[in-house]
Motif scaffolding. Structure first.
Motif, PDB file in Angstrom:
ATOM      1  N   ILE A   1      -7.853   6.544 -21.985  1.00  0.00           N
ATOM      2  CA  ILE A   1      -8.629   6.319 -23.213  1.00  0.00           C
ATOM      3  C   ILE A   1      -9.852   5.512 -22.814  1.00  0.00           C
ATOM      4  CG2 ILE A   1      -8.584   5.465 -25.590  1.00  0.00           C
ATOM      5  CD1 ILE A   1      -5.508   5.546 -25.465  1.00  0.00           C
ATOM      6  N   GLU A   2     -11.003   6.151 -22.784  1.00  0.00           N
ATOM      7  CA  GLU A   2     -12.211   5.553 -22.193  1.00  0.00           C
ATOM      8  C   GLU A   2     -13.434   6.227 -22.800  1.00  0.00           C
ATOM      9  OE1 GLU A   2     -14.687   3.617 -20.568  1.00  0.00           O
ATOM     10  OE2 GLU A   2     -13.052   3.258 -19.140  1.00  0.00           O
ATOM     11  N   ASP A   3     -14.395   5.441 -23.266  1.00  0.00           N
ATOM     12  CA  ASP A   3     -15.579   6.040 -23.891  1.00  0.00           C
ATOM     13  C   ASP A   3     -16.757   6.164 -22.925  1.00  0.00           C
ATOM     14  OD1 ASP A   3     -15.834   3.225 -23.854  1.00  0.00           O
ATOM     15  OD2 ASP A   3     -17.430   3.341 -25.347  1.00  0.00           O
ATOM     16  N   ASN A   4     -16.644   5.545 -21.762  1.00  0.00           N
ATOM     17  CA  ASN A   4     -17.741   5.629 -20.797  1.00  0.00           C
ATOM     18  C   ASN A   4     -17.518   6.851 -19.895  1.00  0.00           C
ATOM     19  OD1 ASN A   4     -18.754   5.095 -17.910  1.00  0.00           O
ATOM     20  ND2 ASN A   4     -19.925   3.629 -19.135  1.00  0.00           N
TER      21      ASN A   4
ATOM     22  N   LEU B   1      -6.209   2.208 -20.615  1.00  0.00           N
ATOM     23  CA  LEU B   1      -6.850   1.935 -21.905  1.00  0.00           C
ATOM     24  C   LEU B   1      -8.027   0.976 -21.730  1.00  0.00           C
ATOM     25  CD1 LEU B   1      -6.978   1.949 -25.031  1.00  0.00           C
ATOM     26  CD2 LEU B   1      -5.105   0.271 -25.021  1.00  0.00           C
ATOM     27  N   ASP B   2      -9.213   1.477 -21.997  1.00  0.00           N
ATOM     28  CA  ASP B   2     -10.432   0.671 -21.976  1.00  0.00           C
ATOM     29  C   ASP B   2     -10.343  -0.405 -23.069  1.00  0.00           C
ATOM     30  OD1 ASP B   2     -13.058  -0.088 -21.379  1.00  0.00           O
ATOM     31  OD2 ASP B   2     -13.936   1.456 -22.680  1.00  0.00           O
ATOM     32  N   ILE B   3     -11.113  -1.464 -22.935  1.00  0.00           N
ATOM     33  CA  ILE B   3     -11.093  -2.514 -23.956  1.00  0.00           C
ATOM     34  C   ILE B   3     -12.203  -2.299 -24.993  1.00  0.00           C
ATOM     35  CG2 ILE B   3     -11.415  -4.982 -24.372  1.00  0.00           C
ATOM     36  CD1 ILE B   3      -9.853  -5.480 -21.789  1.00  0.00           C
ATOM     37  N   ASN B   4     -13.422  -2.097 -24.522  1.00  0.00           N
ATOM     38  CA  ASN B   4     -14.527  -1.865 -25.458  1.00  0.00           C
ATOM     39  C   ASN B   4     -14.617  -0.387 -25.791  1.00  0.00           C
ATOM     40  OD1 ASN B   4     -15.551  -4.594 -25.583  1.00  0.00           O
ATOM     41  ND2 ASN B   4     -16.199  -4.280 -23.470  1.00  0.00           N
ATOM     42  N   LEU B   5     -14.175  -0.064 -27.011  1.00  0.00           N
ATOM     43  CA  LEU B   5     -14.159   1.328 -27.463  1.00  0.00           C
ATOM     44  C   LEU B   5     -14.841   1.385 -28.821  1.00  0.00           C
ATOM     45  CD1 LEU B   5     -10.423   2.175 -26.688  1.00  0.00           C
ATOM     46  CD2 LEU B   5     -12.384   3.347 -25.659  1.00  0.00           C
ATOM     47  N   PRO B   6     -15.405   2.542 -29.167  1.00  0.00           N
ATOM     48  CA  PRO B   6     -15.958   2.682 -30.514  1.00  0.00           C
ATOM     49  C   PRO B   6     -14.825   2.665 -31.547  1.00  0.00           C
ATOM     50  CG  PRO B   6     -15.989   4.797 -29.369  1.00  0.00           C
ATOM     51  CD  PRO B   6     -15.536   3.769 -28.369  1.00  0.00           C
TER      52      PRO B   6
HETATM   53 MN    MN Z   1     -15.882   1.210 -23.088  1.00  0.00          MN
END
Ligand code: MN
Length: 136
Positions: free
Chosen positions: A8-11, A52-57
């Motif tokens: 789970i990663e937005d980058n 799991l990424d920390i900064n996510l939208p």
């Molecule tokens: Mn992120």
């Protein structure tokens, strides 16, 4: 069958790199770019581990980790953060949210998969322990 890992990663760059390294080592990867999709995917796929990424939208990683821990189907899946946070207190905050641990950014291609495997190995031990207690 190959073990499934949910990322789970937005980058896009981080998503690409983690997927590439894990697939190259025989894991099946499911990708999510936000927490809502990630939680759905976790319940559906029952991955062996979640990166799991920390900064996510939307909901951040802390909220997603808490939700996963509070959901029966995903409560025991190891959750690993990949983070460059190294401030005092961040480790405690990450663990308190329900993450199993974290891998430090920038991702080191030489050791990333080994670190993931060590989280998988400790999850196996914990599961065996739970099963033994269930029998006793
Ligand atoms: Mn992120």
């Amino acid at each position: 069958m190959n073990l499934t890992i949910l990322v789970i990663e937005d980058n896009e760059q981080n998503l690409y790199l983690t997927t590439f390294l894990l697939e190259k080592n025989g894991f099946r990867i499911v990708q999510s770019r936000n927490g809502t999709d990630g939680i759905e995917a976790a319940v559906r796929e029952r991955p062996a581990l979640i990166v799991l990424d920390i900064n996510l939208p939307g909901a951040d990683g802390y909220a997603v980790a808490r939700a996963l821990r509070g959901t029966r189907e995903t409560a025991n899946i190891p959750i690993v953060a990949v983070t460059s946070y190294a401030m005092p207190g961040d480790r405690e905050r990450i663990l308190a949210a329900g993450y199993t641990g974290y891998i430090e950014k920038p991702i080191d291609p030489g050791s990333f998969v080994a670190q993931v495997r060590s989280y998988l190995a400790s999850a196996d031990l914990r599961r065996e322990h739970r099963e033994e207690e269930g029998r006793g």
